[in-house]
Design a protein around this motif. Structure first.
Motif, PDB file in Angstrom:
ATOM      1  N   LYS A  88      12.300  53.567  17.593  1.00 16.45           N
ATOM      2  CA  LYS A  88      11.289  52.647  17.062  1.00 16.45           C
ATOM      3  C   LYS A  88       9.864  53.138  17.306  1.00 16.45           C
ATOM      4  N   ALA A  89       9.592  53.655  18.508  1.00 17.94           N
ATOM      5  CA  ALA A  89       8.233  54.117  18.820  1.00 17.94           C
ATOM      6  C   ALA A  89       7.806  55.244  17.872  1.00 17.94           C
ATOM      7  N   VAL A  90       8.695  56.176  17.624  1.00 25.57           N
ATOM      8  CA  VAL A  90       8.382  57.290  16.722  1.00 25.57           C
ATOM      9  C   VAL A  90       8.246  56.787  15.289  1.00 25.57           C
ATOM     10  N   ALA A  91       9.121  55.874  14.885  1.00 22.76           N
ATOM     11  CA  ALA A  91       9.055  55.309  13.532  1.00 22.76           C
ATOM     12  C   ALA A  91       7.743  54.549  13.334  1.00 22.76           C
ATOM     13  N   ASP A  92       7.318  53.812  14.346  1.00 25.19           N
ATOM     14  CA  ASP A  92       6.056  53.071  14.243  1.00 25.19           C
ATOM     15  C   ASP A  92       4.868  54.015  14.098  1.00 25.19           C
ATOM     16  N   ILE A  93       4.864  55.095  14.873  1.00 23.27           N
ATOM     17  CA  ILE A  93       3.767  56.072  14.780  1.00 23.27           C
ATOM     18  C   ILE A  93       3.725  56.707  13.399  1.00 23.27           C
ATOM     19  N   SER A  94       4.907  57.034  12.852  1.00 22.20           N
ATOM     20  CA  SER A  94       4.960  57.679  11.535  1.00 22.20           C
ATOM     21  C   SER A  94       4.924  56.676  10.386  1.00 22.20           C
ATOM     22  N   LYS A  95       4.889  55.371  10.730  1.00 20.50           N
ATOM     23  CA  LYS A  95       4.857  54.304   9.718  1.00 20.50           C
ATOM     24  C   LYS A  95       6.018  54.432   8.728  1.00 20.50           C
ATOM     25  N   THR A  96       7.200  54.657   9.309  1.00 23.35           N
ATOM     26  CA  THR A  96       8.421  54.828   8.532  1.00 23.35           C
ATOM     27  C   THR A  96       9.507  53.939   9.141  1.00 23.35           C
ATOM     28  N   GLU A  97      10.383  53.447   8.313  1.00 27.81           N
ATOM     29  CA  GLU A  97      11.541  52.705   8.817  1.00 27.81           C
ATOM     30  C   GLU A  97      12.412  53.659   9.640  1.00 27.81           C
ATOM     31  N   PRO A  98      13.047  53.174  10.717  1.00 20.72           N
ATOM     32  CA  PRO A  98      13.835  54.056  11.583  1.00 20.72           C
ATOM     33  C   PRO A  98      14.907  54.880  10.861  1.00 20.72           C
ATOM     34  N   LEU A  99      15.690  54.259   9.989  1.00 19.71           N
ATOM     35  CA  LEU A  99      16.720  55.036   9.294  1.00 19.71           C
ATOM     36  C   LEU A  99      16.088  56.073   8.379  1.00 19.71           C
ATOM     37  N   GLU A 100      15.012  55.715   7.696  1.00 21.99           N
ATOM     38  CA  GLU A 100      14.328  56.671   6.815  1.00 21.99           C
ATOM     39  C   GLU A 100      13.820  57.872   7.608  1.00 21.99           C
ATOM     40  N   LEU A 101      13.304  57.606   8.799  1.00 25.33           N
ATOM     41  CA  LEU A 101      12.819  58.677   9.669  1.00 25.33           C
ATOM     42  C   LEU A 101      13.958  59.634  10.016  1.00 25.33           C
ATOM     43  N   LEU A 102      15.110  59.089  10.414  1.00 23.30           N
ATOM     44  CA  LEU A 102      16.251  59.925  10.796  1.00 23.30           C
ATOM     45  C   LEU A 102      16.810  60.703   9.606  1.00 23.30           C
ATOM     46  N   VAL A 103      16.867  60.066   8.447  1.00 27.67           N
ATOM     47  CA  VAL A 103      17.342  60.756   7.239  1.00 27.67           C
ATOM     48  C   VAL A 103      16.391  61.893   6.887  1.00 27.67           C
ATOM     49  N   SER A 104      15.100  61.625   6.924  1.00 29.20           N
ATOM     50  CA  SER A 104      14.104  62.655   6.621  1.00 29.20           C
ATOM     51  C   SER A 104      14.198  63.813   7.613  1.00 29.20           C
ATOM     52  N   ASN A 105      14.317  63.498   8.890  1.00 26.24           N
ATOM     53  CA  ASN A 105      14.439  64.550   9.901  1.00 26.24           C
ATOM     54  C   ASN A 105      15.698  65.382   9.700  1.00 26.24           C
ATOM     55  N   THR A 106      16.792  64.725   9.338  1.00 21.27           N
ATOM     56  CA  THR A 106      18.043  65.441   9.077  1.00 21.27           C
ATOM     57  C   THR A 106      17.869  66.376   7.887  1.00 21.27           C
ATOM     58  N   ARG A 107      17.286  65.878   6.831  1.00 21.00           N
ATOM     59  CA  ARG A 107      17.065  66.715   5.637  1.00 21.00           C
ATOM     60  C   ARG A 107      16.177  67.917   5.928  1.00 21.00           C
ATOM     61  N   LEU A 108      15.207  67.762   6.816  1.00 18.87           N
ATOM     62  CA  LEU A 108      14.326  68.879   7.167  1.00 18.87           C
ATOM     63  C   LEU A 108      14.984  69.846   8.152  1.00 18.87           C
ATOM     64  N   ALA A 109      15.684  69.323   9.148  1.00 14.91           N
ATOM     65  CA  ALA A 109      16.212  70.161  10.222  1.00 14.91           C
ATOM     66  C   ALA A 109      17.512  70.871   9.879  1.00 14.91           C
ATOM     67  N   TYR A 110      18.398  70.234   9.154  1.00 10.79           N
ATOM     68  CA  TYR A 110      19.726  70.812   8.964  1.00 10.79           C
ATOM     69  C   TYR A 110      19.731  72.122   8.182  1.00 10.79           C
ATOM     70  N   PRO A 111      18.929  72.283   7.136  1.00 16.97           N
ATOM     71  CA  PRO A 111      18.924  73.596   6.477  1.00 16.97           C
ATOM     72  C   PRO A 111      18.485  74.725   7.414  1.00 16.97           C
ATOM     73  N   LYS A 112      17.678  74.427   8.412  1.00 13.82           N
ATOM     74  CA  LYS A 112      17.256  75.435   9.389  1.00 13.82           C
ATOM     75  C   LYS A 112      18.306  75.615  10.481  1.00 13.82           C
ATOM     76  N   ARG A 113      18.972  74.550  10.834  1.00 11.15           N
ATOM     77  CA  ARG A 113      19.942  74.571  11.933  1.00 11.15           C
ATOM     78  C   ARG A 113      21.279  75.188  11.529  1.00 11.15           C
ATOM     79  N   PHE A 114      21.695  74.975  10.282  1.00 14.30           N
ATOM     80  CA  PHE A 114      23.000  75.425   9.817  1.00 14.30           C
ATOM     81  C   PHE A 114      22.835  76.511   8.744  1.00 14.30           C
TER      82      PHE A 114
END
Length: 190
Positions: A88-114
């Motif tokens: 929640k704290a990170v979502a509030d700072i980024s002004k994004t809903e928590p699930l949207e934040l996690l989905v966005s982070n997954t979309r950005l990180a996974y192509p680099k991670r895998f």
């Protein structure tokens, strides 16, 4: 005459029992399911033949709640469940809903991670009144094509559970319904 009727009846009875025995022997047996329940309030059922692994100190530090591998007679698979708090704290700072934040982070990180990451599908839905997102993707690991189904399930605005199934890409269609669906179909978050 009566003796012939009795013998005929006994032969017929034996034949009926034999046919019923063959029919029931050919019917696949439902796999035995056992339950998992964590102190964090998540529970589900999984196949009893999974090789559930004891969590290492590092697993616990990384907030894993469950780790299981394939039975000895099945191709390799890995199922994991972990959680994360403080979203929640990170979502509030980024002004994004928590699930949207996690989905966005997954979309950005996974192509680099895998390596060789290829998203097959992504969807959002609810699991027992909890927001969820699902990613199904493939990637390369040491020259081998792997496929993973990754679920993000929000307990609340501050806590998420991550449930993942990883298998060789060619085994996914066989192992997903057998081992992962019982978990996702019985998942309860309190």
């Amino acid at each position: 005459m009566k003796k012939g009727i009795v013998i005929g009846f006994v032969v017929l009875l034996i034949a009926v029992v034999a046919v019923l025995g063959l029919v029931s022997a050919k019917r696949p047996k439902e796999p035995k399911l056992v339950g998992f329940k964590s102190e964090q309030g998540v529970s589900f059922s999984y196949r009893a033949d999974l090789a559930v692994r004891a969590l290492s100190d590092q697993d616990k530090k990384d907030k894993y709640l469950f780790r299981a591998a394939q039975p000895s007679d099945q191709p390799p698979l890995l199922i994991t469940l972990r959680y994360e708090k403080g979203i929640k704290a990170v979502a509030d700072i980024s002004k994004t809903e928590p699930l949207e934040l996690l989905v966005s982070n997954t979309r950005l990180a996974y192509p680099k991670r895998f390596p060789g990451y290829r998203e097959i599908r992504q969807r959002r839905y609810e699991i027992n009144n909890h927001q969820a997102a699902e990613f199904v993707f493939s990637y390369q690991n040491k020259g081998e094509a792997l496929k993973q189904q990754f679920l993000i399930v929000m307990k609340d605005d501050n806590t998420a559970y991550y449930l993942a199934l990883q298998v060789k890409e060619g085994d996914y269609d066989k192992l997903f319904p057998a081992y992962f669906e019982p978990i996702t179909n019985s998942l309860i978050i309190n």
